[in-house]
Design a protein around this motif. Structure first.
Motif, PDB file in Angstrom:
ATOM      1  N   SER A  18       0.824  -1.209   0.000  1.00  0.00           N
ATOM      2  CA  SER A  18       0.000   0.000   0.000  1.00  0.00           C
ATOM      3  C   SER A  18       0.856   1.255   0.000  1.00  0.00           C
ATOM      4  CB  SER A  18      -0.938  -0.001   1.213  1.00  0.00           C
ATOM      5  OG  SER A  18      -0.204  -0.072   2.419  1.00  0.00           O
ATOM      6  N   PHE A  19       1.981   1.224   0.733  1.00  0.00           N
ATOM      7  CA  PHE A  19       2.872   2.384   0.751  1.00  0.00           C
ATOM      8  C   PHE A  19       3.458   2.615  -0.642  1.00  0.00           C
ATOM      9  CE2 PHE A  19       7.128   4.231   1.163  1.00  0.00           C
ATOM     10  CZ  PHE A  19       6.843   5.385   1.877  1.00  0.00           C
ATOM     11  N   ARG A  20       3.909   1.536  -1.289  1.00  0.00           N
ATOM     12  CA  ARG A  20       4.475   1.682  -2.633  1.00  0.00           C
ATOM     13  C   ARG A  20       3.428   2.207  -3.602  1.00  0.00           C
ATOM     14  NH1 ARG A  20       6.689  -3.437  -1.307  1.00  0.00           N
ATOM     15  NH2 ARG A  20       5.216  -4.494  -2.704  1.00  0.00           N
ATOM     16  N   LEU A  21       2.183   1.766  -3.425  1.00  0.00           N
ATOM     17  CA  LEU A  21       1.111   2.228  -4.304  1.00  0.00           C
ATOM     18  C   LEU A  21       0.863   3.721  -4.109  1.00  0.00           C
ATOM     19  CD1 LEU A  21      -1.140   1.677  -6.309  1.00  0.00           C
ATOM     20  CD2 LEU A  21      -2.597   0.981  -4.400  1.00  0.00           C
ATOM     21  N   VAL A  22       0.848   4.156  -2.854  1.00  0.00           N
ATOM     22  CA  VAL A  22       0.642   5.582  -2.568  1.00  0.00           C
ATOM     23  C   VAL A  22       1.759   6.417  -3.173  1.00  0.00           C
ATOM     24  CG1 VAL A  22       0.602   7.303  -0.729  1.00  0.00           C
ATOM     25  CG2 VAL A  22      -0.739   5.213  -0.492  1.00  0.00           C
ATOM     26  N   VAL A  23       2.995   5.949  -3.022  1.00  0.00           N
ATOM     27  CA  VAL A  23       4.139   6.667  -3.592  1.00  0.00           C
ATOM     28  C   VAL A  23       4.025   6.734  -5.114  1.00  0.00           C
ATOM     29  CG1 VAL A  23       6.632   6.586  -3.954  1.00  0.00           C
ATOM     30  CG2 VAL A  23       5.692   6.141  -1.686  1.00  0.00           C
ATOM     31  N   GLN A  24       3.650   5.615  -5.720  1.00  0.00           N
ATOM     32  CA  GLN A  24       3.507   5.568  -7.172  1.00  0.00           C
ATOM     33  C   GLN A  24       2.445   6.550  -7.651  1.00  0.00           C
ATOM     34  OE1 GLN A  24       2.621   1.668  -8.661  1.00  0.00           O
ATOM     35  NE2 GLN A  24       2.234   2.355 -10.732  1.00  0.00           N
ATOM     36  N   LEU A  25       1.290   6.555  -6.992  1.00  0.00           N
ATOM     37  CA  LEU A  25       0.213   7.466  -7.383  1.00  0.00           C
ATOM     38  C   LEU A  25       0.615   8.921  -7.161  1.00  0.00           C
ATOM     39  CD1 LEU A  25      -2.899   5.569  -5.949  1.00  0.00           C
ATOM     40  CD2 LEU A  25      -2.141   5.695  -8.325  1.00  0.00           C
ATOM     41  N   ALA A  26       1.301   9.181  -6.052  1.00  0.00           N
ATOM     42  CA  ALA A  26       1.709  10.552  -5.743  1.00  0.00           C
ATOM     43  C   ALA A  26       2.712  11.064  -6.777  1.00  0.00           C
ATOM     44  CB  ALA A  26       2.305  10.613  -4.338  1.00  0.00           C
ATOM     45  N   LEU A  27       3.696  10.248  -7.107  1.00  0.00           N
ATOM     46  CA  LEU A  27       4.712  10.683  -8.067  1.00  0.00           C
ATOM     47  C   LEU A  27       4.127  10.805  -9.470  1.00  0.00           C
ATOM     48  CD1 LEU A  27       7.818   8.642  -6.853  1.00  0.00           C
ATOM     49  CD2 LEU A  27       7.375  11.081  -6.566  1.00  0.00           C
ATOM     50  N   GLY A  28       3.315   9.822  -9.864  1.00  0.00           N
ATOM     51  CA  GLY A  28       2.682   9.904 -11.175  1.00  0.00           C
ATOM     52  C   GLY A  28       1.780  11.124 -11.290  1.00  0.00           C
TER      53      GLY A  28
END
Length: 317
Positions: A18-28
């Motif tokens: 979930s943390f990696r997903l949040v980071v991915q969405l935030a950066l994208g």
């Protein structure tokens, strides 16, 4: 004690999916916002206004050919790993995985779902997952190889940037693998096992050639779809220059910091078109329409998803 617990908890959160997903969405999302602030809303609106029946028809046709080739690649590798499936089934499942990858966060949920469904039917989720990793990795490797050749011949202005980026990425991966193998006998055993599975999947010349041909077809369909998008938005780019630009943008689309493919692709498209002298706005418009056409081209996956969901509901009732 509380400090140790807090550090352990923090490390657990950072390693979580979930943390990696949040980071991915935030950066994208941040990349998309930065692109919009730089070029304005005009290129995005122009892309949507350029959508017409001819471009949709071409994208759907190219998507069908590309998906069929990708499904063939998957069927070949899965069969060599002992978990074969019919090509028609592979096509339907591949359409569904592409659709889920495009509309759900993370960009890989469709592949994970494909691995689980196929693995359960073949009584080996681990081997099904391995087949999908292999076929996607093979496709990525062929795409990179094609890009390197084309850029060396027709994309001198991009060559240094792409080569440097790939060298850094490969270098980090190699160092990480060597460090992990040196530190753990278990990792070494796992690497040897994966090497043996890779040989089984694509280890002989006939399998390697077939997987390479399938991957080339997939790349060609993706490039052709980008050409359709570029023409639709009115950008006049010489064919060989456009081929080099399209491959650079497709590489950017594979960066795992996007939202269903959106983000880095638009940023790199603006940069690549500007560097080639065609303007950032044209690149963003072409990339945006390419994203829309790509989503439309995998729409049959929505039908497959709906049908499989309805079938499961009937079975459970």
């Amino acid at each position: 004690m509380s400090t140790i617990f807090a550090e352990s908890r923090t490390a657990e959160v950072v390693r979580s999916r979930s943390f990696r997903l949040v980071v991915q969405l935030a950066l994208g999302g941040a990349v998309l916002v930065a692109v919009a602030l730089h070029v304005g809303a005009g290129p995005f609106l122009h892309a949507l206004a350029s959508l017409d029946g001819r471009s949709i028809g071409a994208a759907v046709l190219l998507g069908a050919v590309g998906t069929s080739a990708a499904a063939w690649r998957w069927q070949l590798i899965a069969g060599r790993l002992g978990i074969g499936l019919r090509w028609s089934t592979a096509v339907a499942m591949y359409y569904r995985s592409q659709f889920l990858n495009s509309v759900l966060p993370g960009g890989v949920i469709g592949d994970a779902h494909r691995a689980v469904v196929h693995g359960r039917s073949a009584d080996s989720v681990s081997r099904a997952s391995r087949a999908i990793v292999m076929e996607r990795s093979a496709g990525q490797a062929v795409q990179i190889a094609v890009a390197l050749v084309v850029l060396a011949l027709f994309g001198a202005e991009f060559e240094g940037f792409v080569f440097a980026g790939l060298a850094i990425g490969v270098g980090v991966l190699v160092v990480a693998v060597i460090a992990a193998a040196a530190a753990s006998a278990r990792v070494r055993r796992a690497l040897r096992h994966e090497r043996d599975e890779l040989r089984a999947g694509v280890g002989n010349p006939a399998a390697f050639a077939s997987v390479s041909v399938a991957s080339l077809i997939v790349v060609a369909c993706q490039v052709a779809t980008f050409v359709v998008a570029t023409a639709a938005v009115g950008a006049d780019v010489a064919p060989l220059r456009l081929l080099a630009i399209a491959l650079v943008i497709l590489l950017a689309a594979s960066i795992p910091l996007n939202i269903g493919g959106w983000g880095p692709r638009e940023g790199i498209a603006g940069w690549a078109f500007a560097l080639a002298g065609f303007g950032a706005a044209a690149g963003v418009a072409a990339s945006t329409l390419f994203g829309v056409l790509s989503l439309i081209s995998v729409a049959p996956g929505a039908i497959v998803t709906l049908m499989s969901t309805t079938h499961r509901q009937k079975e459970s009732s």
